[in-house]
Enzyme design. Structure first.
Site, short mmCIF file in Angstrom:
data_model
loop_
_atom_site.label_atom_id
_atom_site.label_comp_id
_atom_site.label_asym_id
_atom_site.label_seq_id
_atom_site.Cartn_x
_atom_site.Cartn_y
_atom_site.Cartn_z
N ARG A 1 4.90 -12.94 9.58
CA ARG A 1 5.56 -11.68 9.28
C ARG A 1 6.84 -11.57 10.11
O ARG A 1 7.01 -12.22 11.12
CB ARG A 1 4.64 -10.50 9.50
CG ARG A 1 4.21 -10.22 10.91
CD ARG A 1 3.00 -9.27 10.96
NE ARG A 1 3.33 -7.93 10.52
CZ ARG A 1 2.72 -7.30 9.50
NH1 ARG A 1 1.76 -7.90 8.84
NH2 ARG A 1 3.06 -6.08 9.17
N GLU B 1 0.88 -1.16 0.00
CA GLU B 1 0.00 0.00 0.00
C GLU B 1 0.92 1.22 0.00
O GLU B 1 1.80 1.31 0.86
CB GLU B 1 -0.84 -0.05 1.28
CG GLU B 1 -1.94 0.97 1.30
CD GLU B 1 -2.77 0.88 2.57
OE1 GLU B 1 -2.72 -0.14 3.29
OE2 GLU B 1 -3.48 1.87 2.83
N LYS C 1 3.77 0.76 9.80
CA LYS C 1 3.94 2.01 9.06
C LYS C 1 3.34 3.18 9.82
O LYS C 1 3.82 4.31 9.71
CB LYS C 1 3.33 1.89 7.66
CG LYS C 1 4.28 1.15 6.71
CD LYS C 1 3.83 1.23 5.29
CE LYS C 1 2.82 0.14 5.01
NZ LYS C 1 2.54 -0.02 3.58
P1 ATP Z 1 2.25 -2.35 8.10
O1 ATP Z 1 1.46 -3.23 9.01
O2 ATP Z 1 3.67 -2.17 8.49
O3 ATP Z 1 1.57 -1.08 7.77
P2 ATP Z 1 1.24 -3.67 5.81
O4 ATP Z 1 1.13 -5.13 5.88
O5 ATP Z 1 0.02 -2.87 5.95
O6 ATP Z 1 2.38 -3.20 6.79
P3 ATP Z 1 1.54 -3.43 3.01
O7 ATP Z 1 2.08 -2.29 2.26
O8 ATP Z 1 0.10 -3.71 2.91
O9 ATP Z 1 1.96 -3.21 4.51
O10 ATP Z 1 2.38 -4.75 2.74
C1 ATP Z 1 2.78 -5.19 1.47
C2 ATP Z 1 3.20 -6.61 1.57
O11 ATP Z 1 4.29 -6.76 2.47
C3 ATP Z 1 2.08 -7.50 2.10
O12 ATP Z 1 2.01 -8.65 1.29
C4 ATP Z 1 2.50 -7.82 3.49
O13 ATP Z 1 2.04 -9.08 3.84
C5 ATP Z 1 4.02 -7.75 3.41
N1 ATP Z 1 4.57 -7.36 4.71
C6 ATP Z 1 4.32 -6.24 5.41
N2 ATP Z 1 4.96 -6.24 6.59
C7 ATP Z 1 5.65 -7.41 6.65
C8 ATP Z 1 6.50 -8.02 7.62
N3 ATP Z 1 6.78 -7.44 8.78
N4 ATP Z 1 7.02 -9.24 7.33
C9 ATP Z 1 6.76 -9.83 6.16
N5 ATP Z 1 5.96 -9.32 5.22
C10 ATP Z 1 5.40 -8.12 5.44
MG MG Z 2 -1.68 -3.07 4.54
#
Ligand code: ATP
Ligand code: MG
Length: 557
Positions: A259, A33, A269
Site C-alpha cells: 500500500r 468500502e 479513513k
Molecule cells: P483504509 O485503511 O484507509 O480505511 P481500506 O483499505 O479499508 O483503507 P477500502 O475502501 O477497503 O479502504 O479500499 C479499497 C481498495 O483500495 C482496496 O483494494 C485497498 O487495497 C485499496 N487501498 C486502500 N488504501 C490503499 C493505499 N494506501 N495504497 C494502495 N491501495 C490502497
Molecule cells: Mg477496508
C-alpha cells in the site's frame, strides 16, 4: 491475444496466466468500502486496476464493498464515482455492490452448512477472540462446533429472520482451530446486525464479513485477478478455502501489493474521518486532505496523480513515499500547462512620481513560456502599483537585489524603477514608497546598457482585482503522524500554520476565471481557483510553492 510487456510483478503474473491459458479476458475490480472519501492511496489502486484493464483490453469493475451498514453512506458512494471518473477511468457496466450478492452468499453459506463446513456459534465476539489462541498456541474449539446440520440450518434461517439480538450468534466456517494461520481458525462468516442498509434497507439483519463476501463477489463477477494490499496476504489461504467450497468454474487469483504511505500524511479513513468530524479541516474536500476531492480542490490534476502512481510503481514491500515526490509531479504538470499571472499577496503601495497621473498603458506578458500556443496578454501599467511587501527593505542586507532606498529594479515585463522616498504612518510602519521610473526601459532593458540585479512582480492598483488567497501548507509537522507517541494523539502533530488566508491583488487577466483553473503566480507558486470563487469574489488556493525539493534530491542521486 498479443501479450504486452510487463512493467511490474502483477503484470508478470497476468502474462504468465495468459501464456498458460488460465484466462483470456483480464477482469479486475476496484472494491472500496463506502465509509469515507477516496484518498491518494486508493488512487494508486485505481490506477493499477483500471490501468491493467486498459493495457490488456480487459475490464475493470467498480464494486462497493457495502457489508458494514452502520458506517456507510450514499454521500460516500457518489464521491467515489465522481473521483474515479475525474481521474479519467470508467468502470465496466453498472456500479456493482457486494450487497447485490447477499442472496447468493446466503445460499452458498447454506451449502457450507450442509457440507459440515460451517456452524452457528453462540459465543460473543469477546469469547471468540479469547478462544482464538495466539500465533504460537492453538485456539479452543467452540462448544457449538459440532451442532448437527439440521440444527445449524434452522438456527441460521432464524438468524436471518431476525429472531436473535445483535451479537448473540454468528455463522462460522469450520476449518481448523489449530491452524498456524489465525485467519483459518473458524473465521466468522456472518454477524447479526439489525441495521438499515443504504441499499437493501431492512431486508437483512445478518451481514457477511469481508472475508466471506470478497472472494465470492470476485468469483460471481468473473474477476481474473483480485489485486489487494499486502495486509490481505495472510487472508489468501482463507480466500482460496472459501472458493474451494463453492467454485466450479474459473477462479479469481488474489495478488497483493504494497500500500502507498506518504510522509507527513495520514491515510487511514478512520483518521481522516476524525479530522473532518472534529473540525481540524473544513470537510473531506479540504485542500489539505490527501483525499482525491481535497487534491482536486488544491489544484492537482488527474495527470499529475496518475504520473505520481506510475513513478511510485508497484512493490511487494511496504515503504513510505516522500510527499515531495507528489508535489514534484504537480509542479511538473503545471509548469507545462498553467498560465502565468502576477499576483501580489502582501501589497505595498508604490507611487511613480514622474509618471503621468491618469495614464494607463499596456505591457505584454507571456502566458506560458513552456507553451507558445498559450499566447500573450496585455497587462495594465499606471502611476500607482502594488508590489510584494517582502520585495522592499529599508535597510537591506548585502546581496538583497530587490527594492531598497536608492536601488533600481526591473518590474517584470517592463520598466526599471528606483526608490526615492518612503512614507510612514505615525507608528513608523511603511505605508507607501515613492519611486521614479525610466521611460526608456519599457521593454525591460536600458538603452545605455546598465543592468539591474532584481526583477519583481507587480500589479497596477487601479485595474487589479482583489482576491482572497488561501496559503495551504502540509497538514502535519511530523514525518509519520500515524506513529503516535505514548500519551499523544495524531492530531497533536497538526501543523498550526497549515492554512493562512491573505487578501491580495491579481492582474485583471484573472477576472472571471472558472473554478479549478490553474495559474502560476510568478515567483510565488501554483494556485488554483477555488470552487467557492465567483465573479464577486475571487478565491485562490495555493497548490504548491515553486521550490522543488524532490527534483534537487533526484539530481544529487
Ligand atoms: P483504509 O485503511 O484507509 O480505511 P481500506 O483499505 O479499508 O483503507 P477500502 O475502501 O477497503 O479502504 O479500499 C479499497 C481498495 O483500495 C482496496 O483494494 C485497498 O487495497 C485499496 N487501498 C486502500 N488504501 C490503499 C493505499 N494506501 N495504497 C494502495 N491501495 C490502497
Ligand atoms: Mg477496508
Amino acid at each position: 491475444m498479443n501479450i504486452p510487456q510487463a512493467t511490474n510483478f502483477v503484470e508478470e503474473i497476468i502474462n504468465e496466466d495468459l501464456k498458460n491459458n488460465v484466462c483470456s479476458t483480464i477482469i479486475t475490480r476496484f472494491p472500496p468500502e463506502p465509509n469515507g472519501y477516496l484518498h491518494i492511496g486508493h488512487a494508486k489502486s485505481i490506477c493499477l486496476n483500471f490501468g491493467i484493464a486498459q493495457k490488456y483490453n480487459g475490464k475493470c469493475n467498480l464494486r462497493l464493498d457495502d457489508t458494514n451498514p452502520e458506517k456507510e453512506d450514499v454521500e460516500y458512494v457518489e464521491s467515489i464515482k465522481q473521483d474515479i471518473q475525474w481521474l479519467g477511468f470508467q468502470w465496466d457496466g453498472k456500479v456493482r455492490h457486494a450487497s447485490d450478492y447477499f442472496g447468493q452468499l446466503y445460499e452458498w453459506a447454506k451449502v457450507l452448512i450442509k457440507n459440515g463446513k460451517a456452524y452457528v456459534c453462540d459465543m460473543s465476539a469477546e469469547e471468540i477472540a479469547a478462544t482464538r489462541g495466539t500465533p504460537t498456541e492453538p485456539g479452543k474449539e467452540s462448544p457449538y462446533r459440532n451442532r448437527s446440520v439440521e440444527e445449524n440450518l434452522d438456527l441460521f434461517e432464524r438468524m436471518k429472520n431476525g429472531e436473535f439480538p445483535d451479537g448473540s450468534k454468528t455463522l462460522r466456517a469450520k476449518i481448523d482451530m489449530a491452524s498456524p494461520n489465525m485467519h483459518m481458525r473458524d473465521p466468522v462468516m456472518y454477524r447479526i446486525k439489525h441495521a438499515t442498509h443504504h441499499r437493501t434497507g431492512d431486508s437483512w439483519c445478518i451481514y457477511p464479513t469481508y472475508d466471506w463476501a470478497h472472494g465470492q463477489s470476485d468469483y460471481i463477477e468473473g474477476i481474473t485477478h483480485s489485486i489487494c494490499t499486502l495486509e490481505f496476504e495472510v487472508h489468501r489461504p482463507l480466500y482460496d478455502w472459501f472458493l474451494d467450497q463453492i467454485a466450479t468454474g474459473q477462479r479469481p487469483k488474489q495478488i497483493e501489493f504494497a500500500r502507498l504511505n506518504l510522509s507527513f500524511t495520514v491515510m487511514s479513513k478512520r483518521m481522516l474521518l476524525r479530522l473532518v468530524q472534529e473540525g481540524f479541516v473544513n470537510g473531506w474536500d479540504d485542500p489539505r486532505m490527501p483525499t482525491i476531492a481535497g487534491l482536486r480542490r488544491r489544484g492537482y490534476t488527474p495527470d499529475s496523480i496518475k504520473n505520481f502512481a506510475k513513478l511510485v510503481g508497484v512493490a511487494k514491500k511496504d515503504s513510505t513515499v516522500d510527499i515531495a515526490l507528489l508535489e514534484h509531479c504537480i509542479r511538473d504538470d503545471l509548469n507545462k500547462s498553467a498560465n502565468r499571472v502576477m499576483c501580489v499577496l502582501n501589497p505595498l503601495k508604490v507611487v511613480i512620481l514622474n509618471y503621468p497621473d491618469n495614464d494607463v498603458e499596456y505591457v505584454e506578458g507571456i502566458n506560458n513560456p513552456e507553451d507558445s500556443s498559450a499566447g500573450t496578454r496585455s497587462i495594465p501599467f499606471s502611476k500607482v502599483l502594488y508590489i510584494e511587501r517582502d520585495d522592499f527593505m529599508e535597510n537591506p542586507p548585502k546581496k538583497f537585489f530587490r527594492l531598497s532606498p536608492g536601488a533600481e529594479v526591473r518590474l517584470r515585463y517592463t520598466y526599471f524603477i528606483k526608490c526615492v522616498d518612503i512614507v510612514k504612518d505615525s507608528s513608523g510602519n511603511i505605508t507607501e514608497i515613492h519611486c521614479t521610473y525610466d521611460p526608456d526601459t519599457k521593454d525591460g532593458y536600458a538603452p545605455d546598457g546598465r543592468k539591474v540585479k532584481g526583477t519583481i512582480h507587480w500589479v497596477s492598483a487601479q485595474q487589479a482585482i482583489p482576491a482572497e488567497i488561501r496559503l495551504y501548507d502540509r497538514l502535519f509537522t511530523k514525518e509519520n503522524p500515524s506513529e503516535v507517541e505514548e500519551g499523544k494523539d495524531f492530531t497533536d502533530y497538526i501543523n498550526p500554520d497549515s492554512l493562512k488566508v491573505v487578501n491580495g491583488f491579481i492582474e485583471p487577466y484573472a477576472k472571471g476565471a472558472r473554478p479549478y483553473t490553474n495559474f502560476q503566480f510568478e515567483r510565488l507558486g501554483y494556485f488554483t481557483v477555488d470552487p467557492d470563487s465567483n465573479d464577486d469574489k475571487l478565491i485562490f488556493n495555493r497548490t504548491v510553492t515553486l521550490k522543488d525539493t524532490w527534483a534537487k534530491i533526484a539530481q544529487k542521486e
